[in-house]
Design a protein around this motif. Structure first.
Motif, PDB file in Angstrom:
ATOM      1  N   SER A 166      33.846 -55.080  40.198  1.00 11.74           N
ATOM      2  CA  SER A 166      33.607 -55.146  41.644  1.00 11.74           C
ATOM      3  C   SER A 166      32.387 -54.356  42.085  1.00 11.74           C
ATOM      4  CB  SER A 166      34.835 -54.622  42.402  1.00 11.74           C
ATOM      5  OG  SER A 166      34.981 -53.228  42.177  1.00 11.74           O
ATOM      6  N   GLY A 167      31.969 -53.374  41.291  1.00 15.58           N
ATOM      7  CA  GLY A 167      30.863 -52.510  41.695  1.00 15.58           C
ATOM      8  C   GLY A 167      31.272 -51.478  42.734  1.00 15.58           C
ATOM      9  N   LEU A 168      32.575 -51.324  42.957  1.00 12.11           N
ATOM     10  CA  LEU A 168      33.072 -50.408  43.983  1.00 12.11           C
ATOM     11  C   LEU A 168      33.699 -49.161  43.360  1.00 12.11           C
ATOM     12  CD1 LEU A 168      34.725 -53.052  46.318  1.00 12.11           C
ATOM     13  CD2 LEU A 168      32.479 -51.976  46.582  1.00 12.11           C
ATOM     14  N   PHE A 169      33.652 -48.067  44.108  1.00 17.19           N
ATOM     15  CA  PHE A 169      34.267 -46.800  43.706  1.00 17.19           C
ATOM     16  C   PHE A 169      35.636 -46.693  44.360  1.00 17.19           C
ATOM     17  CE2 PHE A 169      29.710 -46.141  43.706  1.00 17.19           C
ATOM     18  CZ  PHE A 169      29.493 -45.530  42.482  1.00 17.19           C
ATOM     19  N   GLN A 170      36.565 -46.019  43.698  1.00 18.00           N
ATOM     20  CA  GLN A 170      37.856 -45.731  44.308  1.00 18.00           C
ATOM     21  C   GLN A 170      37.826 -44.320  44.864  1.00 18.00           C
ATOM     22  OE1 GLN A 170      41.078 -46.681  41.499  1.00 18.00           O
ATOM     23  NE2 GLN A 170      41.493 -48.346  42.902  1.00 18.00           N
ATOM     24  N   ARG A 171      38.050 -44.228  46.176  1.00 13.19           N
ATOM     25  CA  ARG A 171      38.013 -42.936  46.867  1.00 13.19           C
ATOM     26  C   ARG A 171      39.277 -42.757  47.682  1.00 13.19           C
ATOM     27  NH1 ARG A 171      32.622 -42.962  50.178  1.00 13.19           N
ATOM     28  NH2 ARG A 171      33.513 -41.019  50.907  1.00 13.19           N
ATOM     29  N   ARG A 172      39.709 -41.531  47.768  1.00  8.83           N
ATOM     30  CA  ARG A 172      40.908 -41.229  48.539  1.00  8.83           C
ATOM     31  C   ARG A 172      40.557 -41.119  50.017  1.00  8.83           C
ATOM     32  NH1 ARG A 172      44.602 -36.030  47.270  1.00  8.83           N
ATOM     33  NH2 ARG A 172      42.538 -35.236  46.779  1.00  8.83           N
ATOM     34  N   THR A 173      41.394 -41.741  50.839  1.00  6.29           N
ATOM     35  CA  THR A 173      41.273 -41.602  52.282  1.00  6.29           C
ATOM     36  C   THR A 173      42.585 -41.027  52.809  1.00  6.29           C
ATOM     37  OG1 THR A 173      42.001 -43.880  52.647  1.00  6.29           O
ATOM     38  CG2 THR A 173      39.628 -43.487  52.594  1.00  6.29           C
ATOM     39  N   PHE A 174      42.480 -40.314  53.918  1.00  4.13           N
ATOM     40  CA  PHE A 174      43.633 -39.703  54.573  1.00  4.13           C
ATOM     41  C   PHE A 174      43.690 -40.281  55.979  1.00  4.13           C
ATOM     42  CE2 PHE A 174      41.641 -36.789  51.592  1.00  4.13           C
ATOM     43  CZ  PHE A 174      42.682 -36.618  50.682  1.00  4.13           C
ATOM     44  N   PHE A 175      44.875 -40.716  56.391  1.00  2.00           N
ATOM     45  CA  PHE A 175      44.966 -41.438  57.653  1.00  2.00           C
ATOM     46  C   PHE A 175      46.335 -41.271  58.291  1.00  2.00           C
ATOM     47  CE2 PHE A 175      46.280 -44.169  54.243  1.00  2.00           C
ATOM     48  CZ  PHE A 175      47.330 -44.930  54.732  1.00  2.00           C
ATOM     49  N   LEU A 176      46.422 -41.672  59.539  1.00  2.00           N
ATOM     50  CA  LEU A 176      47.678 -41.717  60.296  1.00  2.00           C
ATOM     51  C   LEU A 176      47.778 -43.080  60.960  1.00  2.00           C
ATOM     52  CD1 LEU A 176      47.468 -38.220  61.967  1.00  2.00           C
ATOM     53  CD2 LEU A 176      49.101 -38.915  60.208  1.00  2.00           C
ATOM     54  N   LEU A 177      48.970 -43.622  60.979  1.00  2.00           N
ATOM     55  CA  LEU A 177      49.229 -44.892  61.654  1.00  2.00           C
ATOM     56  C   LEU A 177      49.746 -44.624  63.066  1.00  2.00           C
ATOM     57  CD1 LEU A 177      50.801 -46.942  58.728  1.00  2.00           C
ATOM     58  CD2 LEU A 177      48.445 -46.992  59.585  1.00  2.00           C
ATOM     59  N   PRO A 178      49.709 -45.620  63.942  1.00  2.00           N
ATOM     60  CA  PRO A 178      50.103 -45.405  65.335  1.00  2.00           C
ATOM     61  C   PRO A 178      51.515 -44.848  65.517  1.00  2.00           C
ATOM     62  CG  PRO A 178      48.955 -47.486  65.133  1.00  2.00           C
ATOM     63  CD  PRO A 178      49.163 -46.970  63.734  1.00  2.00           C
ATOM     64  N   HIS A 179      52.445 -45.147  64.615  1.00  2.00           N
ATOM     65  CA  HIS A 179      53.825 -44.684  64.778  1.00  2.00           C
ATOM     66  C   HIS A 179      54.106 -43.378  64.039  1.00  2.00           C
ATOM     67  CE1 HIS A 179      53.688 -47.280  61.213  1.00  2.00           C
ATOM     68  NE2 HIS A 179      54.594 -46.470  60.712  1.00  2.00           N
ATOM     69  N   ASP A 180      53.091 -42.717  63.499  1.00  2.00           N
ATOM     70  CA  ASP A 180      53.295 -41.449  62.802  1.00  2.00           C
ATOM     71  C   ASP A 180      53.569 -40.320  63.786  1.00  2.00           C
ATOM     72  OD1 ASP A 180      53.197 -42.246  60.129  1.00  2.00           O
ATOM     73  OD2 ASP A 180      51.006 -42.206  60.092  1.00  2.00           O
ATOM     74  N   ARG A 181      54.143 -39.242  63.278  1.00  2.00           N
ATOM     75  CA  ARG A 181      54.614 -38.126  64.105  1.00  2.00           C
ATOM     76  C   ARG A 181      53.572 -37.561  65.068  1.00  2.00           C
ATOM     77  NH1 ARG A 181      56.199 -33.752  60.530  1.00  2.00           N
ATOM     78  NH2 ARG A 181      57.642 -35.275  59.707  1.00  2.00           N
ATOM     79  N   PRO A 182      52.319 -37.352  64.689  1.00  2.00           N
ATOM     80  CA  PRO A 182      51.369 -36.808  65.671  1.00  2.00           C
ATOM     81  C   PRO A 182      51.182 -37.707  66.892  1.00  2.00           C
ATOM     82  CG  PRO A 182      50.489 -36.589  63.469  1.00  2.00           C
ATOM     83  CD  PRO A 182      51.714 -37.455  63.357  1.00  2.00           C
ATOM     84  N   ASN A 183      51.371 -39.013  66.718  1.00  2.00           N
ATOM     85  CA  ASN A 183      51.203 -39.963  67.816  1.00  2.00           C
ATOM     86  C   ASN A 183      52.497 -40.200  68.575  1.00  2.00           C
ATOM     87  OD1 ASN A 183      48.547 -40.330  66.909  1.00  2.00           O
ATOM     88  ND2 ASN A 183      49.243 -41.835  65.428  1.00  2.00           N
ATOM     89  N   GLY A 223      59.474 -40.237  67.600  1.00  2.00           N
ATOM     90  CA  GLY A 223      59.641 -41.563  67.023  1.00  2.00           C
ATOM     91  C   GLY A 223      60.297 -41.579  65.656  1.00  2.00           C
ATOM     92  N   LEU A 224      59.988 -42.624  64.908  1.00  2.00           N
ATOM     93  CA  LEU A 224      60.562 -42.895  63.595  1.00  2.00           C
ATOM     94  C   LEU A 224      60.485 -41.701  62.650  1.00  2.00           C
ATOM     95  CD1 LEU A 224      61.673 -45.007  61.570  1.00  2.00           C
ATOM     96  CD2 LEU A 224      59.292 -45.628  61.097  1.00  2.00           C
ATOM     97  N   TYR A 225      59.389 -40.957  62.668  1.00  2.00           N
ATOM     98  CA  TYR A 225      59.203 -39.832  61.750  1.00  2.00           C
ATOM     99  C   TYR A 225      59.376 -38.492  62.448  1.00  2.00           C
ATOM    100  CZ  TYR A 225      57.634 -43.341  58.473  1.00  2.00           C
ATOM    101  OH  TYR A 225      57.575 -44.435  57.648  1.00  2.00           O
TER     102      TYR A 225
END
Length: 142
Positions: free
Chosen positions: A66-83, A87-89
């Protein structure tokens, strides 16, 4: 993309860059994403928001197909605790979620009582840090 990572997948990480203040986040989700570059902010194509990412060292090789690198990303979804604190979490966390205070280059990160919502009304100390601007880079280990 993978949610449950192994340190063997992170051997070429050089830095972790945070886009938000970690003191405000009980947990972050982590995944391996494909990117055309070793460093700089990668594209983000999920719901929610990216809160950090890893940059790779100069020895990291792209996938030959693919010519692509694998990199770690950190994210939050709309239903996660900070948002949605009630809610669910409200307690618990998604399988791929870890306490951002335990993340370092080449380290997956860990679940902690804080990331699991056990100390919502208590102040849980994090590692001491000086104020940081957007794009704060944590090189190598702490």
């Amino acid at each position: 993309m993978s949610s449950l990572l192994h340190e063997s997948q992170l051997t070429h990480e050089a830095n972790v860059v945070w886009l938000e203040d970690l003191d405000e986040l009980d947990y972050v989700r982590q995944a391996l994403d494909k990117s055309a570059r070793r460093s700089g902010k990668p594209r983000y194509a999920r719901d929610g928001r990216m809160v950090g990412y890893a940059e790779l060292d100069k020895d990291a090789e792209a996938n030959p197909d693919s010519g692509l690198f694998q990199r770690r990303t950190f994210f939050l979804l709309p239903h996660d605790r900070p948002n949605e604190p009630e809610g669910l979490y409200k307690e618990g966390a998604p399988g791929e979620a870890v306490d951002p205070r335990t993340i370092e280059s080449r380290r997956v990160g860990e679940k902690t009582p804080r990331s699991q919502g056990k100390f919502r009304n208590e102040i849980v100390p994090s590692r001491p840090r000086s104020p940081k601007p957007e794009g704060f880079v944590r090189s190598g280990g702490l």
